[in-house]
Scaffold this motif. Structure first.
Motif, PDB file in Angstrom:
ATOM      1  N   PRO A  15      10.211 -14.598   5.857  1.00  0.00           N
ATOM      2  CA  PRO A  15       8.680 -14.852   6.289  1.00  0.00           C
ATOM      3  C   PRO A  15       8.317 -14.190   7.543  1.00  0.00           C
ATOM      4  O   PRO A  15       7.194 -14.034   7.743  1.00  0.00           O
ATOM      5  CB  PRO A  15       8.854 -16.341   6.544  1.00  0.00           C
ATOM      6  N   GLU A  16       9.186 -13.589   8.436  1.00  0.00           N
ATOM      7  CA  GLU A  16       9.049 -12.839   9.440  1.00  0.00           C
ATOM      8  C   GLU A  16       8.547 -11.412   9.097  1.00  0.00           C
ATOM      9  O   GLU A  16       7.857 -10.609   9.864  1.00  0.00           O
ATOM     10  CB  GLU A  16      10.228 -12.979  10.307  1.00  0.00           C
ATOM     11  N   LEU A  17       8.766 -10.843   7.809  1.00  0.00           N
ATOM     12  CA  LEU A  17       8.112  -9.593   7.550  1.00  0.00           C
ATOM     13  C   LEU A  17       6.547  -9.513   7.641  1.00  0.00           C
ATOM     14  O   LEU A  17       6.079 -10.616   7.184  1.00  0.00           O
ATOM     15  CB  LEU A  17       8.701  -8.955   6.395  1.00  0.00           C
ATOM     16  N   ASP A  18       6.152  -8.318   7.853  1.00  0.00           N
ATOM     17  CA  ASP A  18       4.519  -8.046   7.596  1.00  0.00           C
ATOM     18  C   ASP A  18       4.264  -7.970   6.257  1.00  0.00           C
ATOM     19  O   ASP A  18       4.324  -6.787   5.615  1.00  0.00           O
ATOM     20  CB  ASP A  18       4.349  -6.769   8.470  1.00  0.00           C
ATOM     21  N   TRP A  19       3.835  -9.148   5.685  1.00  0.00           N
ATOM     22  CA  TRP A  19       3.475  -9.212   4.326  1.00  0.00           C
ATOM     23  C   TRP A  19       1.774  -8.733   4.061  1.00  0.00           C
ATOM     24  O   TRP A  19       1.462  -9.517   4.820  1.00  0.00           O
ATOM     25  CB  TRP A  19       3.877 -10.467   3.578  1.00  0.00           C
ATOM     26  N   ILE A  20       1.606  -8.161   3.064  1.00  0.00           N
ATOM     27  CA  ILE A  20       0.329  -7.913   3.002  1.00  0.00           C
ATOM     28  C   ILE A  20      -0.161  -8.398   1.355  1.00  0.00           C
ATOM     29  O   ILE A  20       0.440  -8.061   0.489  1.00  0.00           O
ATOM     30  CB  ILE A  20      -0.322  -6.179   2.814  1.00  0.00           C
ATOM     31  N   THR A  21      -0.903  -9.253   1.359  1.00  0.00           N
ATOM     32  CA  THR A  21      -1.267  -9.996   0.221  1.00  0.00           C
ATOM     33  C   THR A  21      -2.437  -9.956  -0.184  1.00  0.00           C
ATOM     34  O   THR A  21      -3.112 -10.369  -1.536  1.00  0.00           O
ATOM     35  CB  THR A  21      -0.876 -11.618   0.468  1.00  0.00           C
ATOM     36  N   SER A  22      -3.566  -9.441   0.520  1.00  0.00           N
ATOM     37  CA  SER A  22      -5.006  -9.361   0.071  1.00  0.00           C
ATOM     38  C   SER A  22      -5.097  -8.282  -1.098  1.00  0.00           C
ATOM     39  O   SER A  22      -4.452  -7.279  -1.057  1.00  0.00           O
ATOM     40  CB  SER A  22      -5.801  -8.661   1.322  1.00  0.00           C
ATOM     41  N   LYS A  23      -5.690  -8.790  -2.341  1.00  0.00           N
ATOM     42  CA  LYS A  23      -6.041  -8.134  -3.453  1.00  0.00           C
ATOM     43  C   LYS A  23      -6.616  -6.801  -3.123  1.00  0.00           C
ATOM     44  O   LYS A  23      -6.119  -5.645  -3.716  1.00  0.00           O
ATOM     45  CB  LYS A  23      -6.569  -8.813  -4.392  1.00  0.00           C
ATOM     46  N   VAL A  24      -7.511  -6.536  -2.097  1.00  0.00           N
ATOM     47  CA  VAL A  24      -8.189  -5.141  -1.874  1.00  0.00           C
ATOM     48  C   VAL A  24      -6.985  -4.336  -1.107  1.00  0.00           C
ATOM     49  O   VAL A  24      -6.924  -3.209  -1.629  1.00  0.00           O
ATOM     50  CB  VAL A  24      -9.576  -5.610  -0.784  1.00  0.00           C
ATOM     51  N   HIS A  25      -6.470  -4.927  -0.204  1.00  0.00           N
ATOM     52  CA  HIS A  25      -5.188  -4.019   0.425  1.00  0.00           C
ATOM     53  C   HIS A  25      -4.261  -3.565  -0.639  1.00  0.00           C
ATOM     54  O   HIS A  25      -3.538  -2.231  -0.360  1.00  0.00           O
ATOM     55  CB  HIS A  25      -4.973  -4.600   1.613  1.00  0.00           C
ATOM     56  N   ILE A  26      -3.810  -4.417  -1.313  1.00  0.00           N
ATOM     57  CA  ILE A  26      -2.804  -4.270  -2.369  1.00  0.00           C
ATOM     58  C   ILE A  26      -3.250  -2.879  -3.374  1.00  0.00           C
ATOM     59  O   ILE A  26      -2.413  -2.187  -3.653  1.00  0.00           O
ATOM     60  CB  ILE A  26      -2.273  -5.385  -3.120  1.00  0.00           C
ATOM     61  N   LYS A  27      -4.443  -3.066  -3.614  1.00  0.00           N
ATOM     62  CA  LYS A  27      -5.161  -2.034  -4.709  1.00  0.00           C
ATOM     63  C   LYS A  27      -5.082  -0.691  -3.844  1.00  0.00           C
ATOM     64  O   LYS A  27      -4.605   0.176  -4.333  1.00  0.00           O
ATOM     65  CB  LYS A  27      -6.538  -2.556  -4.854  1.00  0.00           C
ATOM     66  N   ARG A  28      -5.383  -0.796  -2.637  1.00  0.00           N
ATOM     67  CA  ARG A  28      -5.650   0.383  -1.973  1.00  0.00           C
ATOM     68  C   ARG A  28      -4.080   1.032  -1.620  1.00  0.00           C
ATOM     69  O   ARG A  28      -3.918   2.346  -1.720  1.00  0.00           O
ATOM     70  CB  ARG A  28      -6.107   0.330  -0.399  1.00  0.00           C
ATOM     71  N   LEU A  29      -3.068   0.265  -1.288  1.00  0.00           N
ATOM     72  CA  LEU A  29      -1.837   0.524  -0.906  1.00  0.00           C
ATOM     73  C   LEU A  29      -0.975   0.749  -2.490  1.00  0.00           C
ATOM     74  O   LEU A  29       0.303   1.194  -2.131  1.00  0.00           O
ATOM     75  CB  LEU A  29      -1.129  -0.215  -0.195  1.00  0.00           C
TER      76      LEU A  29
END
Length: 449
Positions: A15-29
């Motif tokens: 849980p301490e990791l920097d997770w990105i779950t936003s669909k917009v950001h996942i698509k870009r990345l």
């Protein structure tokens, strides 16, 4: 355990990791510059990661890889995302590992630097310039590209006229690689062994850091030079390439139609002429002017290093792949090819090609020094795309004339610069380092099963 359950368990475990779950950001990345290729767009446009994570240090990365292996979660490593083969696109979902927080410059000493793989190349160039060094090889995408991405997915760039492509012996002197195992190992590699990880799209290990040799920094003048014929322009370039007493960092040649898309620079060139782009040391202004006169050329535009710093406008973002990017700003129908010409037949090959395709292919040459060998004349010609079939025909026409194609319209590792097959060393490293085939799956056709 389902894929969804494995991903939930992965986040719960770390849980301490920097997770990105936003669909917009996942698509870009989940994307890179694959949209340079109209053939790749329909194949890759819908490929997305399920999660993105941004490890901040090596310890977090080791914990992440260990957990992914135990849970069977596939991983795709990403730097700046400026590759244009789909190298960083996750074909089977899973986790994209964004390395851009791993940016430590570990040391700089006597023309060598050790740096983490996620540092942007432009930031590294700025840091080493403070000590009067510069990078030997730098892509035109240096502002966004990472140094690890250049080694894992790139080839040449600015500086290659002196030092060759990034794979040239002596430029990358060591790398550290993390294996994809429940207990990940760290490998430190030097010499020929490290080339097993060059241009392999991050399929056989995760680059942690690199040790690079640097070049003495120069405050380069930037030139646009005009020639009435390709013979004069090419003759000038070959003479400048071989002129050991004139220091240069970049040299490229364009026909006037390709050059017409450099619209953020104020210059005028007659139709049918040829443009040479050059970065030359200030103390060589007089010999450059003499060489230009000998070949019947004229200066269209020039700026000093200080002017470049003040304006932010640089020819380094108009050469190499950026020539295509400049054209795409104004005409979305373009794509490009990656070509190598026969050193003793360049003008003949270009003339024969032009007779077959005309303005469907616009000339762009780059000049590379390859140690004691003959120089490499490579190209990123603009191609006006119509259909996949016609693009394949144009590539076949190049090959029929003896012009080598490094296919930039495929994400399959074998079919690009590797010439159809992967070396036994690459396949052995994949088997040893990623025994469960969890790293960037779908990019290697040669895997057993």
């Amino acid at each position: 355990m389902t894929s969804s359950e494995a991903l939930s368990a992965l986040q719960a475990r770390l849980p301490e990791l920097d997770w990105i779950t936003s669909k917009v950001h996942i698509k870009r990345l989940s994307r890179d510059f694959y949209w340079f290729s109209p053939m790749l767009v329909p194949q890759l446009a819908d490929k997305l990661a399920d999660l993105v994570v941004k490890p901040r240090n090596e310890a977090e990365l080791v914990a992440l890889v260990s957990a992914c292996v135990e849970l069977g979660v596939v991983m795709t490593v990403r730097g700046g995302g400026t590759g244009n083969y789909g190298q960083a696109v996750p074909l089977e979902g899973g986790v994209v590992i964004d390395m851009t927080a791993c940016t430590e410059l570990q040391w700089l000493c006597d023309g060598l630097v050790r740096v983490q793989a996620g540092m942007k190349i432009g930031e590294l160039e700025t840091l080493v310039r403070e000590r009067r060094w510069e990078l030997r090889c730098m892509p035109s995408t240096y502002r966004a590209a990472s140094i690890g991405g250049l080694f894992a997915g790139g080839f040449g760039g600015i500086g290659s006229i002196n030092y060759g492509p990034v794979s040239t012996s002596g430029t990358v002197q060591a790398i550290r690689v993390l294996t994809i195992e429940a207990t990940p190992r760290v490998l430190e590699l030097r010499g020929e062994e490290l080339l097993t990880y060059h241009h392999t799209y991050g399929t056989n290990g995760i680059l942690l850091d690199l040790e690079l040799a640097l070049a003495p920094a120069r405050d380069w003048d930037e030139y646009l030079l005009d020639f009435a014929s390709i013979e004069a322009a090419y003759g000038f370039c070959r003479t400048l390439l071989d002129a050991a007493g004139i220091e240069k960092r970049e040299l490229s040649l364009y026909d006037s139609k390709a050059a017409s898309y450099f619209r953020d620079i104020r210059f005028e060139q007659p139709a049918g002429h040829f443009l040479v782009m050059a970065l030359v040391a200030p103390h060589n202004r007089q010999p450059l002017a003499e060489l230009l006169a000998e070949h019947g050329g004229s200066q269209l535009w020039m700026q000093t290093f200080a002017q470049m710093q003040a304006s932010g406008l640089t020819l380094m973002e108009h050469c190499w792949n950026h020539s295509t990017l400049q054209a795409l700003k104004h005409d979305k129908s373009f794509t490009n090819l990656q070509t190598n010409y026969a050193i003793d037949r360049v003008l003949e090959q270009l003339a024969e090609l032009n007779a077959l395709v005309g303005d469907e292919v616009l000339t762009h040459l780059e000049f590379i020094r390859l140690g004691n060998q003959q120089p490499l004349i490579t190209g990123l010609p603009l191609v006006r795309y119509s259909t996949d079939e016609r693009l394949n025909e144009i590539m076949a026409l190049h090959q029929s004339l003896g012009i080598k194609i490094n296919n930039s319209h495929t994400f399959m590792l074998e079919d690009g610069k590797h010439g159809g097959t992967l070396s036994p060393a690459i396949l052995a490293s994949k088997a040893a380092n990623d025994p469960h085939s969890l790293l960037n799956p779908g990019k290697m056709r040669s895997l057993p099963g």
